[in-house]
Structure formats: C-alpha cells, structure tokens
Design a protein around this motif. Structure first.
Motif, PDB file in Angstrom:
ATOM      1  N   ASN A 108       5.358  63.270   3.236  1.00 23.13           N
ATOM      2  CA  ASN A 108       5.331  64.318   4.259  1.00 23.13           C
ATOM      3  C   ASN A 108       4.370  63.985   5.387  1.00 23.13           C
ATOM      4  N   ALA A 109       3.246  63.343   5.059  1.00 25.03           N
ATOM      5  CA  ALA A 109       2.311  62.947   6.110  1.00 25.03           C
ATOM      6  C   ALA A 109       2.959  61.906   7.024  1.00 25.03           C
ATOM      7  N   TYR A 110       3.621  60.930   6.425  1.00 23.89           N
ATOM      8  CA  TYR A 110       4.302  59.887   7.222  1.00 23.89           C
ATOM      9  C   TYR A 110       5.406  60.502   8.092  1.00 23.89           C
ATOM     10  N   THR A 111       6.242  61.351   7.475  1.00 29.54           N
ATOM     11  CA  THR A 111       7.344  61.965   8.214  1.00 29.54           C
ATOM     12  C   THR A 111       6.817  62.865   9.336  1.00 29.54           C
ATOM     13  N   GLY A 112       5.731  63.595   9.039  1.00 27.83           N
ATOM     14  CA  GLY A 112       5.168  64.479  10.051  1.00 27.83           C
ATOM     15  C   GLY A 112       4.711  63.732  11.285  1.00 27.83           C
ATOM     16  N   ILE A 113       4.005  62.625  11.085  1.00 29.36           N
ATOM     17  CA  ILE A 113       3.520  61.842  12.225  1.00 29.36           C
ATOM     18  C   ILE A 113       4.691  61.219  12.991  1.00 29.36           C
ATOM     19  N   ARG A 114       5.680  60.678  12.253  1.00 32.98           N
ATOM     20  CA  ARG A 114       6.816  60.019  12.915  1.00 32.98           C
ATOM     21  C   ARG A 114       7.750  61.020  13.587  1.00 32.98           C
ATOM     22  N   SER A 115       7.680  62.299  13.203  1.00 34.58           N
ATOM     23  CA  SER A 115       8.578  63.287  13.806  1.00 34.58           C
ATOM     24  C   SER A 115       8.112  63.755  15.179  1.00 34.58           C
ATOM     25  N   VAL A 116       6.916  63.339  15.578  1.00 34.75           N
ATOM     26  CA  VAL A 116       6.432  63.717  16.911  1.00 34.75           C
ATOM     27  C   VAL A 116       7.360  63.117  17.972  1.00 34.75           C
ATOM     28  N   ASP A 117       7.744  63.932  18.916  1.00 34.97           N
ATOM     29  CA  ASP A 117       8.667  63.495  19.976  1.00 34.97           C
ATOM     30  C   ASP A 117       8.102  62.262  20.700  1.00 34.97           C
ATOM     31  N   PRO A 118       8.871  61.168  20.763  1.00 31.73           N
ATOM     32  CA  PRO A 118       8.372  59.964  21.449  1.00 31.73           C
ATOM     33  C   PRO A 118       7.961  60.231  22.893  1.00 31.73           C
ATOM     34  N   GLU A 119       8.656  61.143  23.561  1.00 30.53           N
ATOM     35  CA  GLU A 119       8.287  61.457  24.958  1.00 30.53           C
ATOM     36  C   GLU A 119       6.908  62.114  25.012  1.00 30.53           C
ATOM     37  N   THR A 120       6.633  62.966  24.015  1.00 27.73           N
ATOM     38  CA  THR A 120       5.301  63.593  23.951  1.00 27.73           C
ATOM     39  C   THR A 120       4.233  62.533  23.729  1.00 27.73           C
ATOM     40  N   ARG A 121       4.545  61.568  22.877  1.00 27.59           N
ATOM     41  CA  ARG A 121       3.596  60.486  22.589  1.00 27.59           C
ATOM     42  C   ARG A 121       3.358  59.636  23.837  1.00 27.59           C
ATOM     43  N   GLU A 122       4.440  59.318  24.538  1.00 32.18           N
ATOM     44  CA  GLU A 122       4.312  58.508  25.746  1.00 32.18           C
ATOM     45  C   GLU A 122       3.547  59.252  26.829  1.00 32.18           C
ATOM     46  N   ALA A 123       3.801  60.572  26.936  1.00 28.67           N
ATOM     47  CA  ALA A 123       3.089  61.378  27.937  1.00 28.67           C
ATOM     48  C   ALA A 123       1.589  61.388  27.650  1.00 28.67           C
ATOM     49  N   ALA A 124       1.244  61.470  26.362  1.00 24.69           N
ATOM     50  CA  ALA A 124      -0.172  61.463  25.989  1.00 24.69           C
ATOM     51  C   ALA A 124      -0.807  60.122  26.326  1.00 24.69           C
ATOM     52  N   ARG A 125      -0.071  59.040  26.060  1.00 25.88           N
ATOM     53  CA  ARG A 125      -0.604  57.715  26.408  1.00 25.88           C
ATOM     54  C   ARG A 125      -0.747  57.585  27.925  1.00 25.88           C
ATOM     55  N   GLY A 126       0.237  58.165  28.667  1.00 22.92           N
ATOM     56  CA  GLY A 126       0.181  58.100  30.123  1.00 22.92           C
ATOM     57  C   GLY A 126      -1.024  58.841  30.687  1.00 22.92           C
ATOM     58  N   MET A 127      -1.505  59.837  29.923  1.00 23.55           N
ATOM     59  CA  MET A 127      -2.700  60.574  30.372  1.00 23.55           C
ATOM     60  C   MET A 127      -3.981  59.827  30.043  1.00 23.55           C
TER      61      MET A 127
END
Length: 238
Positions: A108-127
């Motif tokens: 569940n920990a692995y699935t939870g982290i991987r379920s984060v929207d890639p666009e949200t992840r990219e936006a965070a990196r862009g910030m």
C-alpha cells in the motif's frame, strides 16, 4: 444448552474476566503482541515501500516477493521460529506476525506513492522542490489514504492470527481456546472455546471499525470528495 449458549454464559461470568489468566489478562496480552507485530511491520514495510515508490524502480519484484511470504502457513512459522535463538514465548510470535503484516503495509505504501498524478509530480519539480521535499510535501500527504488502508489491513490480519500464539506459549486470547480444549468439550470446555473464538472475532471487528474511522479522519477532505465522485461515476456508467 448449545455450545454457543454455553459460550455466552461463560462470557457473562465476571470471574472469567477478572481471575488471574482470565479474559482481561489474555486480552491485554493479545493487544500487546499485536501492537508490537504491527509496529515492527510498519518499521520494515513503510520505509521500504515509500522509498521504492519514490524511486519508481524495483518496486514490482519487491512487492511480489513480500506477498509470497503470505503463502507461508502461519502454524509452520510459529513452530519454526521458537527453534531459533528467539526461543519460545512472545518474541517469536511477534516476529511471525510481523512477517504477515509487512506485505500489505509495503504494497500500500508503494502503490500510494506511485498513484500520485505524474503531472502533479512534474509541477512540484518545476517549482524547484528537491527529491526529499517532493516526497515530504507532495507524495506522502497524497498517499496517506493508502498508508492508512495498509495499516488497517495489517492490524486486522495480525489481531485475527494472534490467537495461534497460544500454540507456542505466546499468550493472548488463544490461551482461552486452548484451555477449553484441555478441559474437554463434554466438561464445559466447548463453551469456553466458543467464548474465546467470539472474543477474537469481536476484537478483530472492533479494530477494523476503529481503524476505518481513523482512515477517514486522516484522509484529506479533497481526496474524500474525489473518491466519492469516482464512485458515483463508476455506479452510473452502464
């Protein structure tokens, strides 16, 4: 009187609760064993699952290998571990139960982290967020429902399985059932066995209910709304 009726009668006798080694003592033992096993499972499963999920590599084989441990019979593990330096008593029971708690926590920990929207992840990196900041400020908050679900599954499974601890002198509510078999079915032991079984089942249901409430409380409101909308779409889709 049926065994079920005898079990209810046994539970209604205050002496069976308060006597040394009675239901209250065994209940406390059961909760302590289960708590240590779940805690040990969290210490192993959560960091590993979160790290694999954040890394995005190697998670599949590790989760699969962890799930394979569920195929090990509980009784076999409980009888093998006491032959190790752990000896008999509570330590091998805690370790055995933790083995079964790790897979749902890790997966569940692995699935939870991987379920984060890639666009949200990219936006965070862009910030400009670093890897650690991305994990702490974005991925972990969004994966809280999955972490809570894993904890809930592991805890209920451990509480239900801990009754077998009595087979290796590990204590817990299983001792009530074991003592009932020792008395004999025809000598009143049947009622005690039923009473022990009911106590384990009710405790597992109570843990399930409490952790379901905790899961709801720790889930951010926005995620709960999104989940309800997704469920509504699923129901109305032909």
């Amino acid at each position: 009187m049926s065994y079920f009726g005898e079990g209810i009668t046994w539970l209604n006798d205050p002496l069976n609760w308060t006597n040394p080694g009675g239901l209250l003592d065994r209940l406390i033992e059961h909760l302590v064993i289960s708590a240590w096993a779940v805690l040990l499972g969290c210490v192993i499963g959560w960091p590993l699952g979160i790290w694999l999920g954040h890394r995005g590599k190697g998670g599949g084989p590790v989760v699969t290998a962890a799930n394979l441990t569920l195929a090990i019979p509980t009784l076999a593990l409980l009888t093998i571990l006491p032959l190790t330096p752990l000896g008999f008593g509570k330590p091998p029971v805690v370790v055995a139960l933790a083995v079964f708690a790790v897979p749902p926590l890790l997966a569940n920990a692995y699935t939870g982290i991987r379920s984060v929207d890639p666009e949200t992840r990219e936006a965070a990196r862009g910030m400009g967020l670093s890897g650690g900041q991305l994990l702490r400020q974005v991925e972990l908050p969004l994966s809280v429902p999955y972490l809570a679900a894993g904890l809930r599954t592991a805890a209920v499974q451990v509480v239900a399985t801990a009754a077998l601890a009595a087979l290796v002198n590990g204590g817990g509510l299983g001792q009530i059932i074991s003592a009932g078999f020792g008395i004999g079915m025809s000598n009143g032991g049947g009622g005690q066995i039923v009473a022990g079984g009911l106590a384990v089942a009710l405790l597992a249901l109570l843990v399930e209910g409490v952790l379901a409430l905790v899961q709801r409380l720790v889930t951010p409101p926005a995620l709960r709304v999104r989940k309800r909308r997704r469920s509504a779409v699923t129901v109305t889709t032909p």
